[in-house]
Design a protein around this motif. Structure first.
Motif, PDB file in Angstrom:
ATOM      1  N   ASP A 281      34.254  45.338  36.055  1.00 29.89           N
ATOM      2  CA  ASP A 281      34.984  44.082  35.866  1.00 29.89           C
ATOM      3  C   ASP A 281      35.781  44.040  34.565  1.00 29.89           C
ATOM      4  O   ASP A 281      36.917  43.575  34.540  1.00 29.89           O
ATOM      5  CB  ASP A 281      34.012  42.902  35.913  1.00 29.89           C
ATOM      6  N   SER A 282      35.173  44.498  33.468  1.00 34.03           N
ATOM      7  CA  SER A 282      35.876  44.416  32.181  1.00 34.03           C
ATOM      8  C   SER A 282      37.112  45.304  32.171  1.00 34.03           C
ATOM      9  O   SER A 282      38.160  44.918  31.648  1.00 34.03           O
ATOM     10  CB  SER A 282      34.937  44.805  31.033  1.00 34.03           C
ATOM     11  N   LEU A 283      37.006  46.482  32.774  1.00 36.48           N
ATOM     12  CA  LEU A 283      38.166  47.371  32.850  1.00 36.48           C
ATOM     13  C   LEU A 283      39.231  46.776  33.767  1.00 36.48           C
ATOM     14  O   LEU A 283      40.432  46.859  33.473  1.00 36.48           O
ATOM     15  CB  LEU A 283      37.749  48.754  33.341  1.00 36.48           C
ATOM     16  N   GLN A 284      38.813  46.167  34.871  1.00 33.71           N
ATOM     17  CA  GLN A 284      39.772  45.491  35.757  1.00 33.71           C
ATOM     18  C   GLN A 284      40.570  44.447  34.997  1.00 33.71           C
ATOM     19  O   GLN A 284      41.793  44.361  35.111  1.00 33.71           O
ATOM     20  CB  GLN A 284      39.025  44.818  36.911  1.00 33.71           C
ATOM     21  N   GLU A 285      39.866  43.661  34.199  1.00 34.85           N
ATOM     22  CA  GLU A 285      40.527  42.595  33.436  1.00 34.85           C
ATOM     23  C   GLU A 285      41.525  43.173  32.441  1.00 34.85           C
ATOM     24  O   GLU A 285      42.632  42.642  32.277  1.00 34.85           O
ATOM     25  CB  GLU A 285      39.482  41.745  32.711  1.00 34.85           C
ATOM     26  N   GLU A 286      41.143  44.269  31.764  1.00 35.94           N
ATOM     27  CA  GLU A 286      42.041  44.887  30.797  1.00 35.94           C
ATOM     28  C   GLU A 286      43.289  45.445  31.479  1.00 35.94           C
ATOM     29  O   GLU A 286      44.406  45.299  30.980  1.00 35.94           O
ATOM     30  CB  GLU A 286      41.314  46.004  30.041  1.00 35.94           C
ATOM     31  N   CYS A 287      43.080  46.096  32.616  1.00 32.81           N
ATOM     32  CA  CYS A 287      44.220  46.661  33.357  1.00 32.81           C
ATOM     33  C   CYS A 287      45.161  45.562  33.830  1.00 32.81           C
ATOM     34  O   CYS A 287      46.390  45.669  33.689  1.00 32.81           O
ATOM     35  CB  CYS A 287      43.733  47.483  34.546  1.00 32.81           C
ATOM     36  N   LEU A 288      44.600  44.503  34.393  1.00 34.61           N
ATOM     37  CA  LEU A 288      45.438  43.405  34.883  1.00 34.61           C
ATOM     38  C   LEU A 288      46.168  42.716  33.735  1.00 34.61           C
ATOM     39  O   LEU A 288      47.329  42.324  33.881  1.00 34.61           O
ATOM     40  CB  LEU A 288      44.588  42.395  35.656  1.00 34.61           C
ATOM     41  N   ARG A 289      45.494  42.595  32.597  1.00 34.45           N
ATOM     42  CA  ARG A 289      46.145  41.985  31.440  1.00 34.45           C
ATOM     43  C   ARG A 289      47.346  42.821  31.003  1.00 34.45           C
ATOM     44  O   ARG A 289      48.422  42.285  30.713  1.00 34.45           O
ATOM     45  CB  ARG A 289      45.144  41.851  30.293  1.00 34.45           C
ATOM     46  N   TYR A 290      47.172  44.130  30.985  1.00 33.10           N
ATOM     47  CA  TYR A 290      48.284  45.012  30.605  1.00 33.10           C
ATOM     48  C   TYR A 290      49.410  44.933  31.635  1.00 33.10           C
ATOM     49  O   TYR A 290      50.588  44.843  31.280  1.00 33.10           O
ATOM     50  CB  TYR A 290      47.791  46.459  30.478  1.00 33.10           C
ATOM     51  N   ILE A 291      49.056  44.968  32.902  1.00 34.56           N
ATOM     52  CA  ILE A 291      50.066  44.944  33.968  1.00 34.56           C
ATOM     53  C   ILE A 291      50.853  43.645  33.939  1.00 34.56           C
ATOM     54  O   ILE A 291      52.082  43.645  34.085  1.00 34.56           O
ATOM     55  CB  ILE A 291      49.397  45.160  35.341  1.00 34.56           C
ATOM     56  N   VAL A 292      50.169  42.525  33.745  1.00 36.70           N
ATOM     57  CA  VAL A 292      50.839  41.226  33.684  1.00 36.70           C
ATOM     58  C   VAL A 292      51.857  41.201  32.544  1.00 36.70           C
ATOM     59  O   VAL A 292      52.980  40.708  32.695  1.00 36.70           O
ATOM     60  CB  VAL A 292      49.785  40.107  33.501  1.00 36.70           C
ATOM     61  N   GLU A 293      51.489  41.767  31.381  1.00 34.12           N
ATOM     62  CA  GLU A 293      52.373  41.753  30.222  1.00 34.12           C
ATOM     63  C   GLU A 293      53.533  42.734  30.363  1.00 34.12           C
ATOM     64  O   GLU A 293      54.578  42.553  29.729  1.00 34.12           O
ATOM     65  CB  GLU A 293      51.572  42.090  28.952  1.00 34.12           C
ATOM     66  N   ASN A 294      53.339  43.784  31.155  1.00 35.32           N
ATOM     67  CA  ASN A 294      54.356  44.834  31.278  1.00 35.32           C
ATOM     68  C   ASN A 294      54.804  44.989  32.733  1.00 35.32           C
ATOM     69  O   ASN A 294      55.096  46.100  33.196  1.00 35.32           O
ATOM     70  CB  ASN A 294      53.803  46.161  30.755  1.00 35.32           C
TER      71      ASN A 294
END
Length: 426
Positions: free
Chosen positions: A145-158
């Protein structure tokens, strides 16, 4: 690893970690053998170390269902398994972009939670436009879950770059949906639509079926409606989207009827909420200075520009000198046609851009690649600030903006003046 004949004092001067590393590499006193990968490499190890580090190895080696003899593990490469074993023996591992995903998979498989956390931390700190989707898929598979959140946060910003990446089309449909349904996705709806259609075409290829409109609609399912069609410009809707014939005709009619006739009745599947699109600032200014003789009487300040790709103009930066931001009259031209004429108030400056404030348009303007656009402003109050050492070409991610002088401008030009930046989103 065949047992060697080590010197009798090999333990002297070594830490516990170094001694265990020697046991692993030399094979001294090994009591379990693994057959690893498709090439069936033989790798020896020590039960005591393995069962003390992994509950899965404990069940394999000491539980009631313990394996006897050699243990075959066909789904892990020898290099990855050696890295993994060395971590179990020494608590040390050299993670790289190339090995982190297979090591992460092995750590999850054998429930070595500290190594899982190390991999997640490495992945979250080394995300790129190409790797973010790969890591998101792994996180989804292993419920990290924590890695999913980090990936989605990066994708949303970029999002502009990620949605154009090759790896986006390799995602599972669930992962695609987790991206495209986000209210925070910082990209235009046109880009979201183009991304899901690219994914659908690749999915048809993976299934060995024709990439017809019907098949693309079928493979996308409800994900087709994560695009916010009500916020797509009508030219693109009636042009590209209608010609694709993936969105059903009745959906297009509902969208046009809603937008043109302000019909509040709209099917639930058509999301009416606008995403939080945060445009990027494309700065053309050098250092800002002041001169009491600059612009003593407000005049027309203008700058022209071209974009390398289609983008949306959300506004621009405006300089001011008094504590009160004041208003500006503005015009935006496409070639010689005036697209917008309005009076807007400057926003408060940010800490890193003193004496500059955003001027935000009510509706973003689509900027077509290769065409010349001009922004013209006239301040309602005296502005003594101006910038020098202007930049003529600015690139951010995949967007390049080239500035040029405008005959509409009284003082500003590509080297100095006003309108220090553009607010754009791809």
């Amino acid at each position: 690893m065949a047992a060697a004949s080590p010197p009798s004092d090999w333990q002297v001067g070594k830490t516990l970690s170094e001694s265990f590393d020697h046991l692993l590499t030399s094979g001294i006193a090994s009591d379990v053998t693994f057959i690893i990968g498709e090439e069936r490499n033989r790798i020896s190890a020590h039960k005591l170390v393995l069962l003390s580090r992994s509950p899965v190895f404990y069940a394999m080696l000491e539980g009631p269902m313990a394996d006897k003899g050699e243990i075959t593990i066909p789904d892990i490469s020898a290099d990855t398994f050696k890295l993994f074993l060395r971590y179990l023996y020494t608590d040390k591992i050299d993670l790289t972009d190339r090995n982190v995903v297979p090591v992460f998979n092995v750590a999850r498989k054998y429930c070595v939670d500290i190594l899982v956390s190390l991999c997640e931390e490495f992945l979250s700190k080394n995300l790129t436009a190409e790797s973010a989707c790969v890591f998101l898929e792994q996180a989804y598979i292993f419920v990290a879950d924590s890695l999913q959140e980090e990936c989605l946060r990066y994708i949303v910003e970029n999002a502009t770059v990620v949605l154009r990446s090759v790896t986006f089309t390799d995602l599972s449909l669930d992962c695609v949906t987790s991206i495209t349904e986000s209210d925070d996705l910082k990209v235009t709806e046109r880009s979201v639509y183009e991304a899901v259609i690219r994914w659908a075409e690749e999915e048809c290829s993976r299934r060995n079926i024709e990439a017809s409109a019907e098949n693309k609609r079928d493979v996308l399912g409800d994900t087709l409606y994560t695009v916010r069609y009500l916020h797509i410009d009508e030219d693109f809707l009636l042009g590209r989207i209608c010609s694709d014939k993936i969105l059903k005709a009745e959906d297009v009619i509902d969208i046009v009827n809603h937008n043109r006739n302000h019909n509040p009745s709209i099917p639930e599947k058509l999301n009416t909420k606008r995403r939080l699109v945060i445009p990027q600032r494309f700065h053309r200014n050098g250092p800002v200075t002041t001169d009491i003789f600059w612009n003593r009487t407000p005049v027309d300040e203008a700058i022209s520009f071209k974009s390398s790709v289609d983008v949306y103009l959300f506004g621009f930066g405006s300089l001011f000198s008094s504590p009160e931001q004041g208003n500006v009259n503005l015009k935006v031209f496409e070639e010689d046609e005036c697209l917008v004429e309005a009076t807007k108030q400057r926003a408060l400056p940010r800490p890193d851009t003193q004496n500059m404030g955003d001027v935000v348009l009510d509706i973003p303007i689509k900027i077509h690649a290769g065409k010349t656009y001009t922004i013209l402003e006239r301040s309602h109050n005296q502005v003594n600030h101006y910038f020098e050492k202007g930049i003529t070409k600015v690139t951010h991610q995949h967007i390049t903006i080239e500035f040029s002088n405008s005959p509409r401008s009284k003082q500003s030009n590509i080297r100095m003046g006003h309108i220090p930046y553009l607010l754009l989103s791809g």
